[in-house]
Scaffold this motif. Structure first.
Motif, mmCIF file in Angstrom:
data_model
loop_
_atom_site.group_PDB
_atom_site.id
_atom_site.type_symbol
_atom_site.label_atom_id
_atom_site.label_comp_id
_atom_site.label_asym_id
_atom_site.label_seq_id
_atom_site.Cartn_x
_atom_site.Cartn_y
_atom_site.Cartn_z
ATOM 1 N N LEU A 1 2.088 1.963 -3.649
ATOM 2 C CA LEU A 1 1.036 2.305 -4.547
ATOM 3 C C LEU A 1 0.684 3.819 -3.886
ATOM 4 C CD1 LEU A 1 -1.296 -0.749 -4.427
ATOM 5 C CD2 LEU A 1 0.150 0.035 -6.344
ATOM 6 N N GLU A 2 0.787 4.134 -3.033
ATOM 7 C CA GLU A 2 0.326 5.568 -2.534
ATOM 8 C C GLU A 2 1.656 6.556 -2.745
ATOM 9 O OE1 GLU A 2 -2.167 7.194 -1.062
ATOM 10 O OE2 GLU A 2 -3.131 5.287 -1.361
ATOM 11 N N ARG B 1 -2.751 4.402 -9.505
ATOM 12 C CA ARG B 1 -4.100 4.204 -9.676
ATOM 13 C C ARG B 1 -4.940 3.938 -11.012
ATOM 14 N NH1 ARG B 1 -4.383 8.167 -5.432
ATOM 15 N NH2 ARG B 1 -4.111 7.003 -3.386
ATOM 16 N N ARG C 1 -5.008 -1.921 0.809
ATOM 17 C CA ARG C 1 -5.312 -1.071 1.982
ATOM 18 C C ARG C 1 -5.808 -2.218 3.161
ATOM 19 N NH1 ARG C 1 -8.137 3.826 -0.741
ATOM 20 N NH2 ARG C 1 -6.258 4.984 -1.079
ATOM 21 N N THR D 1 -5.258 -0.865 -4.976
ATOM 22 C CA THR D 1 -5.162 0.023 -4.119
ATOM 23 C C THR D 1 -5.981 -0.559 -3.040
ATOM 24 O OG1 THR D 1 -4.179 1.530 -5.280
ATOM 25 C CG2 THR D 1 -5.059 2.355 -3.079
ATOM 26 N N ARG E 1 0.748 -1.236 0.034
ATOM 27 C CA ARG E 1 -0.004 0.174 0.203
ATOM 28 C C ARG E 1 0.966 1.296 -0.011
ATOM 29 N NH1 ARG E 1 -1.032 -2.709 4.352
ATOM 30 N NH2 ARG E 1 -0.051 -2.172 6.180
#
Length: 153
Positions: free
Chosen positions: A22-23, A30, A76, A72, A19
């Motif tokens: 990806l952030e 995304r 999470r 995503t 996560r």
């Protein structure tokens, strides 16, 4: 493609997970399409814990691309990705790998890309980032131990 390995502090659990990568790579992560797969650890291995981990494992077994948004959301809800490979491609180049993120045995993450901005972001965001000549492959001893462990399941 260039590869970096991202390590956490010695003798502790990694303080980051999928996560976080990806952030870090948002918003492009995304909008990317992703393939979730097992890591070649001398055998094919995918392992992730928590409700999102089950979703990630289903994605790996389906062998279909998923949206960055779905990946995503699953990331999470995942406690930890132990083994897994996540290959993203951008909409403008859907047949070209943009970034490959690999979780290797809860020991480190590996990021492979031709995108220098991704490498800069990773290097600036994590404390122990090491450039590597090639992607991780198990030694013959690791593969034997791992396959023995796999047969115990």
């Amino acid at each position: 493609m260039k590869t970096v390995r991202v390590y956490g502090p010695p003798e502790t659990a990694l303080p980051f997970d999928l996560r976080d990568f990806l952030e870090l790579l948002a918003p492009r992560a995304r909008t990317a399409l992703w393939t979730v797969s097992a890591v070649d650890a001398g055998y094919q291995w995918f392992d992730a814990t928590g409700p999102g981990g089950a979703n990630l494992e289903a994605m790996a077994q389906s062998d279909k691309r998923v949206t960055g948004q779905l990946l995503t959301e699953a990331a999470r809800d995942t406690l930890q990705v132990i083994w897994g490979e996540f290959t993203g491609s951008l909409p403008q180049a859907p047949d070209q790998d943009w970034v490959i993120i690999r979780a290797i045995d809860s020991t480190f993450y590996e990021v492979t890309t031709n995108d220098d901005e991704v490498l800069r972001q990773v290097e600036a965001s994590f404390g122990d980032v090491r450039f590597c000549d090639k992607v991780w492959k198990p030694s013959s001893d690791e593969a034997v131990v791992a396959s023995t462990h796999d047969s115990d399941r």
